[in-house]
Write a protein that holds these residues in place. Structure first.
Motif, PDB file in Angstrom:
ATOM      1  N   SER A   6       0.845  -1.188   0.000  1.00 15.34           N
ATOM      2  CA  SER A   6       0.000   0.000   0.000  1.00 15.34           C
ATOM      3  C   SER A   6       0.879   1.237   0.000  1.00 15.34           C
ATOM      4  CB  SER A   6      -0.901   0.011   1.234  1.00 15.34           C
ATOM      5  OG  SER A   6      -1.784  -1.083   1.196  1.00 15.34           O
ATOM      6  N   SER A   8       0.650   5.892  -0.509  1.00 11.90           N
ATOM      7  CA  SER A   8      -0.117   7.115  -0.744  1.00 11.90           C
ATOM      8  C   SER A   8       0.855   8.234  -1.096  1.00 11.90           C
ATOM      9  CB  SER A   8      -0.947   7.493   0.484  1.00 11.90           C
ATOM     10  OG  SER A   8      -0.097   7.809   1.574  1.00 11.90           O
ATOM     11  N   LEU A  32      -4.659   5.036  -9.121  1.00 11.78           N
ATOM     12  CA  LEU A  32      -4.813   5.782  -7.874  1.00 11.78           C
ATOM     13  C   LEU A  32      -6.215   6.348  -7.702  1.00 11.78           C
ATOM     14  CD1 LEU A  32      -1.417   7.668  -7.998  1.00 11.78           C
ATOM     15  CD2 LEU A  32      -1.987   5.609  -6.732  1.00 11.78           C
ATOM     16  N   TRP A  36      -8.895   5.060  -0.190  1.00 12.96           N
ATOM     17  CA  TRP A  36      -8.459   3.673  -0.249  1.00 12.96           C
ATOM     18  C   TRP A  36      -9.581   2.865  -0.886  1.00 12.96           C
ATOM     19  CZ3 TRP A  36      -3.519   3.001   0.374  1.00 12.96           C
ATOM     20  CH2 TRP A  36      -2.814   3.803   1.253  1.00 12.96           C
ATOM     21  N   THR A  53      -4.265  14.280  -2.415  1.00 12.40           N
ATOM     22  CA  THR A  53      -3.778  13.034  -1.831  1.00 12.40           C
ATOM     23  C   THR A  53      -4.394  11.869  -2.578  1.00 12.40           C
ATOM     24  OG1 THR A  53      -3.476  14.029   0.354  1.00 12.40           O
ATOM     25  CG2 THR A  53      -3.631  11.633   0.268  1.00 12.40           C
ATOM     26  N   LYS A  55      -4.186   7.436  -3.244  1.00 16.67           N
ATOM     27  CA  LYS A  55      -3.874   6.213  -2.504  1.00 16.67           C
ATOM     28  C   LYS A  55      -4.110   4.980  -3.364  1.00 16.67           C
ATOM     29  CE  LYS A  55      -5.883   8.700   1.288  1.00 16.67           C
ATOM     30  NZ  LYS A  55      -7.004   8.845   2.183  1.00 16.67           N
ATOM     31  N   HIS A  57      -3.660   0.354  -2.982  1.00 17.39           N
ATOM     32  CA  HIS A  57      -3.089  -0.890  -2.464  1.00 17.39           C
ATOM     33  C   HIS A  57      -2.414  -1.585  -3.639  1.00 17.39           C
ATOM     34  CE1 HIS A  57      -5.117  -0.484   1.380  1.00 17.39           C
ATOM     35  NE2 HIS A  57      -6.282  -0.334   0.763  1.00 17.39           N
ATOM     36  N   ARG A  80       5.456  10.985  -0.362  1.00 17.57           N
ATOM     37  CA  ARG A  80       4.913   9.652  -0.618  1.00 17.57           C
ATOM     38  C   ARG A  80       5.242   8.736   0.550  1.00 17.57           C
ATOM     39  NH1 ARG A  80       7.989   5.360  -1.562  1.00 17.57           N
ATOM     40  NH2 ARG A  80       9.035   6.142  -3.404  1.00 17.57           N
ATOM     41  N   SER A  82       5.053   4.654   1.678  1.00 15.23           N
ATOM     42  CA  SER A  82       4.789   3.290   1.223  1.00 15.23           C
ATOM     43  C   SER A  82       5.079   2.325   2.353  1.00 15.23           C
ATOM     44  CB  SER A  82       5.612   2.939  -0.019  1.00 15.23           C
ATOM     45  OG  SER A  82       6.974   3.043   0.240  1.00 15.23           O
TER      46      SER A  82
END
Length: 146
Positions: A6, A8, A32, A36, A53, A55, A57, A80, A82
């Motif tokens: 995951s 962002s 993206l 989520w 922003t 995000k 997975h 970022r 991760s």
């Protein structure tokens, strides 16, 4: 198969309207969303005066390579995060202030920056350690469209 985690990214800075189609294409290609497991990104979600922003997975190698390269090329600051891939790499925060090179900071799965004893010894002073954390906690400015 590539390891995936995951991740962002928050983007800000002055964004030229002529680059919006390229930005949307890159963001959609990277899969993206603003939430989520949300719907794919659309330009309508980009708000002038607010940072963006995004995000996802299952991000290959925990990086948005094309998007990060776009941001560096366009001098758009970003941060970022991760997650870790056990046995391969730890969680990290990558900070780009809009100039120079992006800087990596180790962090935990909750995005708290951490520092190992060896790095702390190299920093040598409390003030240097505080400066390190200040750099890691860079606040991304809002997006300004021009």
């Amino acid at each position: 198969m590539t390891d995936r985690v995951s991740a962002s990214i928050t983007i800000g800075g002055v964004l030229d309207r002529s680059t919006l189609p390229e930005l949307e294409s890159i963001v959609r290609h990277e899969g993206l969303s603003t939430d989520w497991d949300g719907a794919p990104f659309h330009l309508a979600e980009l708000v002038d005066g607010k940072s963006l922003t995004l995000k996802a997975h299952e991000v290959a190698r925990g990086a948005f390579e094309a998007l990060e390269a776009f941001c560096v090329r366009e001098t758009l600051p970003f941060v970022r995060w991760s997650g870790a891939c056990p046995g391969q790499w730890g969680a990290e925060r990558l900070v780009f202030t809009g100039s120079g090179e992006p800087t990596r900071f180790p962090c935990d799965e909750d995005d708290y920056v951490v520092i190992g004893e060896d790095h702390l010894q190299r920093l040598a002073t409390f003030e240097a350690a505080l400066a390190y954390f200040e750099g890691a906690n860079f606040v991304v400015p809002p997006i300004r469209l021009r």
